[in-house]
Design an enzyme around this catalytic site. Structure first.
Site, short mmCIF file in Angstrom:
data_model
loop_
_atom_site.label_atom_id
_atom_site.label_comp_id
_atom_site.label_asym_id
_atom_site.label_seq_id
_atom_site.Cartn_x
_atom_site.Cartn_y
_atom_site.Cartn_z
CB CYS A 1 1.71 6.54 11.45
SG CYS A 1 2.16 7.88 10.83
CB CYS B 1 3.30 7.60 2.84
SG CYS B 1 3.78 6.48 4.37
CB CYS C 1 7.83 -4.80 8.82
SG CYS C 1 9.41 -4.33 9.67
CB CYS D 1 7.45 -2.28 16.36
SG CYS D 1 9.18 -1.99 15.41
CD GLU E 1 -2.83 -1.18 2.34
OE1 GLU E 1 -3.97 -1.52 2.10
OE2 GLU E 1 -2.41 -0.89 3.49
CB CYS F 1 3.81 -1.54 13.75
SG CYS F 1 4.03 -1.30 12.01
N1 SAH Z 1 9.93 0.97 9.57
C1 SAH Z 1 10.16 2.54 9.61
C2 SAH Z 1 8.94 2.93 8.60
C3 SAH Z 1 7.59 2.52 8.53
S1 SAH Z 1 6.85 2.96 10.15
C4 SAH Z 1 9.93 2.79 10.86
O1 SAH Z 1 9.66 2.08 11.91
O2 SAH Z 1 10.35 4.02 11.16
C5 SAH Z 1 6.41 4.43 10.15
C6 SAH Z 1 6.10 5.16 11.54
O3 SAH Z 1 4.95 4.81 11.80
C7 SAH Z 1 7.10 5.14 12.21
O4 SAH Z 1 7.67 5.87 13.14
C8 SAH Z 1 6.30 3.97 13.51
O5 SAH Z 1 7.10 4.08 14.98
C9 SAH Z 1 4.90 4.58 13.11
N2 SAH Z 1 3.99 3.79 13.70
C10 SAH Z 1 3.60 2.39 13.72
N3 SAH Z 1 2.74 1.80 14.01
C11 SAH Z 1 2.10 2.98 14.49
C12 SAH Z 1 0.59 3.29 15.19
N4 SAH Z 1 -0.07 1.90 15.23
N5 SAH Z 1 0.37 4.26 15.35
C13 SAH Z 1 1.12 5.43 15.01
N6 SAH Z 1 2.29 5.21 14.62
C14 SAH Z 1 2.88 4.04 14.13
FE1 SF4 Z 2 8.55 -2.36 10.90
FE2 SF4 Z 2 6.18 -1.20 11.72
FE3 SF4 Z 2 8.55 -1.44 13.35
FE4 SF4 Z 2 8.44 0.29 11.24
S1 SF4 Z 2 7.27 0.53 13.00
S2 SF4 Z 2 10.00 -1.14 11.98
S3 SF4 Z 2 7.13 -0.87 9.78
S4 SF4 Z 2 7.22 -3.24 12.62
#
Ligand code: SAH
Ligand code: SF4
Length: 362
Positions: free
Chosen positions: A344, A114, A121, A125, A101, A128
């Site tokens: 995000c 974006c 991934c 985390c 996406e 996410c």
């Molecule tokens: N993997 C990279 C880029 C993709 S995630 C990274 O982690 O930076 C992009 C951003 O979205 C990151 O800052 C991450 O911490 C944030 N993010 C992930 N899950 C989220 C959520 N449920 N609510 C708000 N931000 C989130």
């Molecule tokens: Fe991967 Fe989501 Fe962590 Fe970014 S925030 S590194 S996309 S698991």
């Protein structure tokens, strides 16, 4: 040189996603002149052509030769969702059936895209949705760059222009450095999209060696997902912290070469009752003191299967005020596209899941 994987049965070389130097080498092997590579690249990225027949300043003979041996991949956009706030999400179907996406975020004069760098991934985390999918595969540079070509064309048809590209979609760009670097080359160069490094941001959890190496090679902007003020807290939320803990990560962020007036962004997802206390804000401000780092606060966006909650507005405002009082430039990222799961951390295009939704609706 790596050639982009072709559709089963289509053995032609995909020219999309090839940086100029690679295309020059490719044409040289064919006995063709160097300048042809620049001409073809400009057609693909500046004029957004997806058919050699459009490349009218090339001889007919060369165009015929190109279409016989090469192709320009165009993964179809299968689903288009438009949020009430104008944010637009598209899902691209890839040649092996996977899906990714991308999200276009219009904001006053800006048109920010974006983009995704991986299907799923590997970093897991806990907050996410992409992380919850697990890791499927890396995207090739053609698949990364196509997301930009698609939206650039869409905007052009509307009389608008793409202004910024952020690697904040699905995946960790620094776990796919070879393909992300090829895409960045195309985004920043004059033969490609010609975007300034100010307008191309790589968001990363902070894979330290890769981050510093990419920063040396390309003048892109960096956003580093800190998301915690202490190591114990960060390791719980982001397992990668065990490998690159906060002191090492912050030292690396301070070493990223910056043009005058520029800063590295620290992203901080606020999770209610987890990392959003005044104490967290104070610890964070001490950590960032004196560094050329600005903070982007991201109130948590909910998604299924995650135990976290979004913080209250007062909590977000208080957190920001503490950072600001310590002299740290801080903005709260506006929540965009949440009604279409485009905010995000909500991207989780799952090919099968999406197909069934598609069927239900259709
Ligand atoms: N993997 C990279 C880029 C993709 S995630 C990274 O982690 O930076 C992009 C951003 O979205 C990151 O800052 C991450 O911490 C944030 N993010 C992930 N899950 C989220 C959520 N449920 N609510 C708000 N931000 C989130
Ligand atoms: Fe991967 Fe989501 Fe962590 Fe970014 S925030 S590194 S996309 S698991």
């Amino acid at each position: 040189m790596r050639e982009v994987e072709a559709r089963p049965g289509d053995t032609r070389t995909d020219l999309k996603g090839m940086p100029l130097a690679e295309l020059e080498a490719f044409f040289a092997r064919w006995g063709k002149e160097r300048y042809r590579a620049r001409q073809v690249s400009r057609w693909i990225y500046r004029k957004l052509a997806d058919d050699f027949a459009e490349m009218t300043d090339l001889s007919k003979e060369f165009r015929v030769l190109l279409s016989a041996s090469c192709r320009i991949s165009v993964p179809p956009a299968e689903r288009v969702e438009i949020s009430s706030d104008g944010t637009e999400k598209r899902m691209f179907r890839l040649e092996d059936g996977e899906a990714v996406e991308s999200v276009l975020i219009p904001d006053e004069g800006r048109r920010t895209l974006c983009i995704s760098s991986q299907v799923g991934c590997p970093l897991g985390c806990g907050f996410c949705a992409t992380g919850a999918m697990g890791f499927r595969r890396n995207l090739g540079s053609a698949e990364i760059v196509h997301q930009v070509c698609h939206f650039a064309r869409l905007l052009e048809d509307r009389g608008e222009r793409l202004s910024n590209v952020v690697f904040m979609g699905m995946g960790e760009p620094l776990r796919n450095v070879p393909e992300v670097s090829r895409a960045v080359d195309i985004l920043l160069s004059q033969y490609g999209f010609g975007l300034s490094g100010k307008r191309v941001t790589v968001s990363t959890v902070g894979i330290v060696p890769e981050m510093l190496a990419l920063a040396e090679k390309y003048p892109v902007s960096f956003a580093v997902s800190l998301n915690a003020s202490r190591d114990a807290q960060r390791s719980l939320l982001m397992p990668v912290n065990r490998k690159y803990p906060l002191p090492e990560l912050l030292a690396a962020m301070r070493r990223i070469p910056l043009q005058s007036g520029r800063k590295v962004t620290a992203e901080y997802v606020l999770l209610a009752g987890v990392n959003d206390t005044p104490g967290d804000a104070e610890t964070l401000s001490r950590m960032l003191r004196g560094a050329r780092i600005k903070v982007n606060l991201i109130p948590y966006n909910r998604h299924e299967g995650s135990p976290y909650e979004s913080p209250r507005q007062e909590t977000v405002d208080r957190f920001r005020e503490i950072l600001m009082a310590a002299g740290i430039q801080t903005i709260t990222r506006e929540r965009r596209g949440a009604d279409i799961r485009a905010a995000c951390g909500q991207l989780c295009a799952d090919a099968k899941e999406k197909m069934s939704i598609h069927k239900k609706r259709g």
